[in-house]
Design a protein around this motif. Structure first.
Motif, PDB file in Angstrom:
ATOM      1  N   GLN A 364       7.535   5.552   9.325  1.00 25.59           N
ATOM      2  CA  GLN A 364       8.433   4.883  10.265  1.00 25.59           C
ATOM      3  C   GLN A 364       9.862   5.268   9.875  1.00 25.59           C
ATOM      4  O   GLN A 364      10.206   5.267   8.681  1.00 25.59           O
ATOM      5  CB  GLN A 364       8.265   3.359  10.199  1.00 25.59           C
ATOM      6  N   LEU A 365      10.663   5.591  10.857  1.00 27.85           N
ATOM      7  CA  LEU A 365      12.012   6.096  10.593  1.00 27.85           C
ATOM      8  C   LEU A 365      13.071   5.264  11.283  1.00 27.85           C
ATOM      9  O   LEU A 365      12.837   4.715  12.364  1.00 27.85           O
ATOM     10  CB  LEU A 365      12.134   7.547  11.069  1.00 27.85           C
ATOM     11  N   ALA A 366      14.218   5.218  10.649  1.00 26.46           N
ATOM     12  CA  ALA A 366      15.442   4.735  11.290  1.00 26.46           C
ATOM     13  C   ALA A 366      16.449   5.850  11.104  1.00 26.46           C
ATOM     14  O   ALA A 366      17.013   6.014  10.009  1.00 26.46           O
ATOM     15  CB  ALA A 366      15.917   3.439  10.660  1.00 26.46           C
ATOM     16  N   GLY A 367      16.629   6.644  12.156  1.00 30.88           N
ATOM     17  CA  GLY A 367      17.407   7.863  12.000  1.00 30.88           C
ATOM     18  C   GLY A 367      16.672   8.817  11.095  1.00 30.88           C
ATOM     19  O   GLY A 367      15.525   9.199  11.361  1.00 30.88           O
ATOM     20  N   ASN A 368      17.296   9.160   9.954  1.00 27.24           N
ATOM     21  CA  ASN A 368      16.682  10.085   9.002  1.00 27.24           C
ATOM     22  C   ASN A 368      16.114   9.354   7.790  1.00 27.24           C
ATOM     23  O   ASN A 368      15.660   9.992   6.841  1.00 27.24           O
ATOM     24  CB  ASN A 368      17.727  11.122   8.541  1.00 27.24           C
ATOM     25  N   VAL A 369      16.113   8.033   7.822  1.00 26.25           N
ATOM     26  CA  VAL A 369      15.673   7.246   6.670  1.00 26.25           C
ATOM     27  C   VAL A 369      14.254   6.719   6.910  1.00 26.25           C
ATOM     28  O   VAL A 369      13.950   6.191   7.984  1.00 26.25           O
ATOM     29  CB  VAL A 369      16.636   6.079   6.408  1.00 26.25           C
ATOM     30  N   ILE A 370      13.408   6.853   5.910  1.00 24.86           N
ATOM     31  CA  ILE A 370      12.042   6.344   5.977  1.00 24.86           C
ATOM     32  C   ILE A 370      12.069   4.839   5.728  1.00 24.86           C
ATOM     33  O   ILE A 370      12.494   4.383   4.657  1.00 24.86           O
ATOM     34  CB  ILE A 370      11.147   7.042   4.939  1.00 24.86           C
ATOM     35  N   THR A 371      11.637   4.061   6.692  1.00 18.89           N
ATOM     36  CA  THR A 371      11.629   2.599   6.539  1.00 18.89           C
ATOM     37  C   THR A 371      10.261   2.051   6.142  1.00 18.89           C
ATOM     38  O   THR A 371      10.161   0.925   5.658  1.00 18.89           O
ATOM     39  CB  THR A 371      12.086   1.922   7.842  1.00 18.89           C
ATOM     40  N   ALA A 372       9.204   2.819   6.361  1.00 16.68           N
ATOM     41  CA  ALA A 372       7.861   2.439   5.939  1.00 16.68           C
ATOM     42  C   ALA A 372       7.036   3.708   5.845  1.00 16.68           C
ATOM     43  O   ALA A 372       7.272   4.671   6.590  1.00 16.68           O
ATOM     44  CB  ALA A 372       7.221   1.451   6.915  1.00 16.68           C
ATOM     45  N   ALA A 373       6.061   3.715   4.936  1.00 12.13           N
ATOM     46  CA  ALA A 373       5.282   4.936   4.726  1.00 12.13           C
ATOM     47  C   ALA A 373       3.855   4.598   4.324  1.00 12.13           C
ATOM     48  O   ALA A 373       3.604   3.613   3.612  1.00 12.13           O
ATOM     49  CB  ALA A 373       5.931   5.801   3.644  1.00 12.13           C
ATOM     50  N   LEU A 374       2.929   5.418   4.788  1.00 11.83           N
ATOM     51  CA  LEU A 374       1.527   5.388   4.357  1.00 11.83           C
ATOM     52  C   LEU A 374       1.113   6.832   4.122  1.00 11.83           C
ATOM     53  O   LEU A 374       1.304   7.693   4.997  1.00 11.83           O
ATOM     54  CB  LEU A 374       0.631   4.751   5.419  1.00 11.83           C
ATOM     55  N   LEU A 375       0.560   7.106   2.960  1.00 11.51           N
ATOM     56  CA  LEU A 375       0.103   8.452   2.617  1.00 11.51           C
ATOM     57  C   LEU A 375      -1.310   8.339   2.049  1.00 11.51           C
ATOM     58  O   LEU A 375      -1.524   7.674   1.029  1.00 11.51           O
ATOM     59  CB  LEU A 375       1.041   9.091   1.582  1.00 11.51           C
ATOM     60  N   ALA A 376      -2.281   8.948   2.744  1.00 11.91           N
ATOM     61  CA  ALA A 376      -3.686   8.902   2.333  1.00 11.91           C
ATOM     62  C   ALA A 376      -4.120  10.279   1.862  1.00 11.91           C
ATOM     63  O   ALA A 376      -3.634  11.299   2.358  1.00 11.91           O
ATOM     64  CB  ALA A 376      -4.563   8.437   3.488  1.00 11.91           C
ATOM     65  N   ALA A 377      -5.061  10.297   0.917  1.00 10.69           N
ATOM     66  CA  ALA A 377      -5.548  11.578   0.401  1.00 10.69           C
ATOM     67  C   ALA A 377      -7.019  11.466   0.047  1.00 10.69           C
ATOM     68  O   ALA A 377      -7.487  10.438  -0.457  1.00 10.69           O
ATOM     69  CB  ALA A 377      -4.739  12.001  -0.823  1.00 10.69           C
ATOM     70  N   LYS A 389       1.953   3.998  -4.641  1.00  9.27           N
ATOM     71  CA  LYS A 389       3.184   4.159  -5.411  1.00  9.27           C
ATOM     72  C   LYS A 389       4.088   5.216  -4.770  1.00  9.27           C
ATOM     73  O   LYS A 389       5.307   5.050  -4.714  1.00  9.27           O
ATOM     74  CB  LYS A 389       2.850   4.556  -6.848  1.00  9.27           C
ATOM     75  N   THR A 390       3.470   6.276  -4.292  1.00  6.10           N
ATOM     76  CA  THR A 390       4.251   7.337  -3.643  1.00  6.10           C
ATOM     77  C   THR A 390       4.893   6.817  -2.370  1.00  6.10           C
ATOM     78  O   THR A 390       6.077   7.088  -2.101  1.00  6.10           O
ATOM     79  CB  THR A 390       3.341   8.533  -3.331  1.00  6.10           C
ATOM     80  N   ALA A 391       4.134   6.075  -1.570  1.00  3.07           N
ATOM     81  CA  ALA A 391       4.674   5.511  -0.331  1.00  3.07           C
ATOM     82  C   ALA A 391       5.840   4.568  -0.622  1.00  3.07           C
ATOM     83  O   ALA A 391       6.869   4.584   0.064  1.00  3.07           O
ATOM     84  CB  ALA A 391       3.579   4.794   0.441  1.00  3.07           C
ATOM     85  N   ALA A 392       5.685   3.736  -1.662  1.00  2.06           N
ATOM     86  CA  ALA A 392       6.768   2.811  -2.018  1.00  2.06           C
ATOM     87  C   ALA A 392       8.003   3.575  -2.491  1.00  2.06           C
ATOM     88  O   ALA A 392       9.144   3.190  -2.181  1.00  2.06           O
ATOM     89  CB  ALA A 392       6.291   1.848  -3.101  1.00  2.06           C
ATOM     90  N   TYR A 393       7.782   4.669  -3.204  1.00  7.66           N
ATOM     91  CA  TYR A 393       8.905   5.443  -3.739  1.00  7.66           C
ATOM     92  C   TYR A 393       9.752   6.065  -2.629  1.00  7.66           C
ATOM     93  O   TYR A 393      10.986   6.079  -2.706  1.00  7.66           O
ATOM     94  CB  TYR A 393       8.377   6.545  -4.662  1.00  7.66           C
ATOM     95  N   ILE A 394       9.103   6.582  -1.590  1.00 10.59           N
ATOM     96  CA  ILE A 394       9.876   7.280  -0.552  1.00 10.59           C
ATOM     97  C   ILE A 394      10.446   6.322   0.496  1.00 10.59           C
ATOM     98  O   ILE A 394      11.306   6.719   1.287  1.00 10.59           O
ATOM     99  CB  ILE A 394       9.029   8.369   0.132  1.00 10.59           C
ATOM    100  N   THR A 395       9.982   5.074   0.518  1.00 10.12           N
ATOM    101  CA  THR A 395      10.495   4.104   1.490  1.00 10.12           C
ATOM    102  C   THR A 395      11.950   3.773   1.168  1.00 10.12           C
ATOM    103  O   THR A 395      12.314   3.500   0.020  1.00 10.12           O
ATOM    104  CB  THR A 395       9.644   2.821   1.470  1.00 10.12           C
ATOM    105  N   GLY A 396      12.791   3.827   2.194  1.00  6.96           N
ATOM    106  CA  GLY A 396      14.214   3.548   2.037  1.00  6.96           C
ATOM    107  C   GLY A 396      15.055   4.772   1.740  1.00  6.96           C
ATOM    108  O   GLY A 396      16.282   4.671   1.610  1.00  6.96           O
ATOM    109  N   LYS A 397      14.420   5.930   1.641  1.00  6.68           N
ATOM    110  CA  LYS A 397      15.147   7.152   1.300  1.00  6.68           C
ATOM    111  C   LYS A 397      15.273   8.076   2.515  1.00  6.68           C
ATOM    112  O   LYS A 397      14.388   8.120   3.372  1.00  6.68           O
ATOM    113  CB  LYS A 397      14.441   7.892   0.163  1.00  6.68           C
ATOM    114  N   PRO A 398      16.360   8.851   2.603  1.00  9.07           N
ATOM    115  CA  PRO A 398      16.491   9.834   3.687  1.00  9.07           C
ATOM    116  C   PRO A 398      15.586  11.030   3.437  1.00  9.07           C
ATOM    117  O   PRO A 398      15.259  11.359   2.285  1.00  9.07           O
ATOM    118  CB  PRO A 398      17.976  10.237   3.618  1.00  9.07           C
ATOM    119  N   VAL A 399      15.170  11.674   4.517  1.00 10.08           N
ATOM    120  CA  VAL A 399      14.299  12.840   4.412  1.00 10.08           C
ATOM    121  C   VAL A 399      15.142  14.059   4.054  1.00 10.08           C
ATOM    122  O   VAL A 399      16.014  14.485   4.825  1.00 10.08           O
ATOM    123  CB  VAL A 399      13.550  13.087   5.737  1.00 10.08           C
ATOM    124  N   THR A 400      14.884  14.598   2.877  1.00 14.41           N
ATOM    125  CA  THR A 400      15.583  15.793   2.397  1.00 14.41           C
ATOM    126  C   THR A 400      14.581  16.689   1.695  1.00 14.41           C
ATOM    127  O   THR A 400      13.452  16.270   1.364  1.00 14.41           O
ATOM    128  CB  THR A 400      16.694  15.430   1.398  1.00 14.41           C
TER     129      THR A 400
END
Length: 457
Positions: A364-377, A389-400
C-alpha cells in the motif's frame, strides 16, 4: 464401482475404451486426457482433465468424452489435421493431443493459433516434434474462426468438427441434473477424506484412495463461485485455477493474472486443481498459497471458525485444523488504487513445473512511501510463510534502490531453505533475492536496481 476409483481405470478396465492411454500416472504427460462436460450456471462447459488423477466421484452427473466419442465416419477434422501435418509418429500420445484440441473447439476462448497451442500445453510427445503439432493446432484454430458467438458445442456439431450428438448434450445433462437427488455425498463418515480436485493426493497415494470413504467437495455449489462484496473478494474453496483465471473480478483487480497463471502447471491440471486444495495440501511451495498469503486471505471452516491463512500452518504438512473441518469460504480485501501486487516464481522449467522458490508482494502506498506491506515466500522454509520482519522494516519508507537491497538483506534473516532436488539452499537464497528485485522492478519500473552481489550462503 468405488467412487474413489480413478476415472482412467474405469474407462479402460470397465468400459474397455482403451484409446485413453496410461502414461505417467501423475498428470504430466497428457496421454490420459479426456473431456468433462458439465452445466455451470445453466451453460454447458467442457474442460480437459487428466483422467489418471480424477476420482470417479468427480465425474458424477457429467458428460465424460474419450477419444472414441469424438468420431463420426472416419477421421474428424482435428484428427485429419494431425494426419495431414505429420503430427504423429508412434501415436501413443496422439489421443491426448486430439482430446485437448477437441476441448479447445468446445471452449469459449478466442480461436487464435496461440490459444490452440496453449490448449495442448499439458500434452507431451517424445518422438514427433512439436512444430508439426503446432501446425495441426493452427489448422484447428482456423476451423473455428467463423463461430461468431454461437455456442461452441452447437457450432462444433454443425460444422462436423465433432459428432452431431454434442448439440443435444446440454438438454441431456439438464434432464440428468433434475433427476438427481441433491449433490453427491457418498460418504457420511466424519473420518472420510475430503476431496477437491485430487491432483496431488492421487499422485501420492492412488491405491489407498480407491477404497477410502470420500466426501467430494469439487462440485458442491456452496463451495464454488467468485463474487465481489463490499470491497472484498469472496470465493469458494472448490474454485479451480481456471475459474480464477476466467473470473471478471480477478481479472479486473489483477491485470497480470494471465502472466502469473502461465507459470502454474498445465491447462488440464488448472482445470482440476482447487484453490482450497492448494491451501490444505500445505506444500511449502504451493503457488496460490503464496499468492493469497500476500493478500492476507481469511479462511472460513464448516465449523464456523474463521482463521487467517497465515495461521493455518503449524509445521511441515501440519495444519491448524480440527478433525472434520473443511473450508467453506475464502475471502480477502481487494486491492485499491494505492495498492501494488506482484507474483514471481522460478522453477527448473519456466512452465509446467514445481517452484524452486516463489514469492508474492502486496504494498500500500502514499505517494512513494510504503504504508503497509505483505511479502510471502515459498521454498525457503518448512511452510509457506509471510516475511513479517521484512514487511515491518519496509513499512513507512520511500521506495528507492537502497530500500530494495535492504529488503533483500532483511528477507535473508527470516528464511531457512534446505538443499533438495529443486536446488541448493544457497541457490534458493539467491533466487529469493532476485525475485524480490523482480517485484520492485515490475511495480516501480523507474527504479534502476543494480545486481545483487551479496553472498547469502
Amino acid at each position: 464401482m468405488p467412487p474413489g476409483m480413478l476415472l482412467l481405470d474405469f474407462i479402460r478396465y470397465h468400459q474397455h475404451l482403451t484409446g485413453t492411454k496410461i502414461g505417467c500416472n501423475e498428470g504430466d504427460c497428457g496421454a490420459c486426457t479426456v473431456l468433462i462436460g458439465s452445466l455451470q450456471e445453466g451453460r454447458l462447459r467442457y474442460r480437459s482433465f487428466t483422467s489418471c488423477l480424477t476420482p470417479l466421484g468427480n465425474a458424477h452427473g457429467k458428460h465424460v468424452v474419450t477419444i472414441e466419442g469424438i468420431n463420426g465416419e472416419g477421421l474428424n477434422p482435428i484428427q485429419q489435421a494431425m494426419y495431414d501435418e505429420s503430427a504423429t509418429q508412434c501415436g501413443f500420445c496422439t489421443p491426448g493431443f486430439v482430446m485437448s484440441l477437441a476441448g479447445f473447439c468446445l471452449g469459449q476462448q478466442p480461436p487464435t493459433v496461440q490459444n490452440a497451442i496453449t490448449a495442448v500445453d499439458g500434452n507431451i510427445c517424445r518422438c514427433t516434434g512439436y512444430k508439426s503439432i503446432e501446425r495441426a493446432a493452427a489448422r484447428v484454430a482456423r476451423l473455428l474462426q467463423q463461430r461468431d458467438g454461437e455456442p461452441p458445442a452447437v457450432f462444433a456439431a454443425e460444422q462436423q468438427l465433432l459428432p452431431a450428438y454434442f448439440a443435444g448434450i446440454q438438454e441431456r445433462l439438464l434432464a440428468l441434473q433434475l433427476s438427481m437427488n441433491g449433490e453427491f455425498e457418498p460418504a457420511d463418515d466424519v473420518t472420510a477424506h475430503y476431496m477437491g480436485g485430487g491432483t496431488d493426493v492421487y499422485v501420492q497415494k492412488p491405491e489407498e484412495m480407491k477404497q477410502k470413504a470420500i466426501r467430494f467437495l469439487f462440485d458442491q455449489s456452496l463451495l464454488n463461485g467468485i463474487v465481489e462484496e463490499d470491497g472484498r473478494c469472496v470465493l469458494g474453496p472448490a474454485v479451480t485455477v481456471t475459474d480464477l483465471q476466467e473470473s471478471p473480478v480477478m481479472r479486473s483487480y489483477f491485470p497480470r493474472l494471465d502472466k502469473y497463471i502461465r507459470l502454474v502447471s498445465s491447462t488440464p491440471i488448472r482445470n482440476m486443481a482447487t484453490i482450497g486444495g492448494n491451501f490444505i495440501n500445505a506444500s511449502p511451495i504451493g503457488d496460490f498459497t503464496i499468492f493469497f498469503l500476500a493478500l492476507d486471505a481469511m479462511l472460513v471452516f464448516n465449523s464456523g471458525r474463521e482463521l487467517p491463512l497465515r495461521q493455518l500452518y503449524k509445521g511441515y504438512k501440519q495444519l491448524n485444523r480440527a478433525p472434520g473441518e473443511y473450508l467453506t469460504k475464502i475471502w480477502f480485501r481487494l486491492p485499491t488504487a494505492q495498492s501494488r501486487f506482484n507474483f514471481e516464481k522460478v522453477s527448473k522449467r519456466t512452465n509446467l513445473d514445481i517452484a524452486s522458490v516463489n514469492t508474492a508482494i502486496h504494498l500500500q502506498l502514499a505517494g512513494n512511501v510504503i504504508t503497509a506491506a505483505l511479502l510471502a515466500a515459498g521454498g525457503v522454509a518448512p511452510v509457506p510463510m509471510l516475511l513479517q520482519k521484512t514487511a515491518a522494516y519496509i513499512t513507512g519508507k520511500p521506495v528507492t534502490e537502497k530500500l530494495v537491497h535492504e529488503t533483500i538483506a532483511m528477507a535473508q534473516t527470516e528464511i531457512t531453505p534446505i538443499s533438495d532436488a529443486r536446488g541448493a539452499a544457497e541457490y534458493k537464497r539467491l533466487l529469493l533475492g532476485q525475485l524480490v528485485k523482480a517485484h520492485f522492478i515490475t511495480l516501480f519500473p523507474q527504479l534502476q536496481v543494480a545486481a545483487v552481489l551479496n553472498n547469502y550462503a
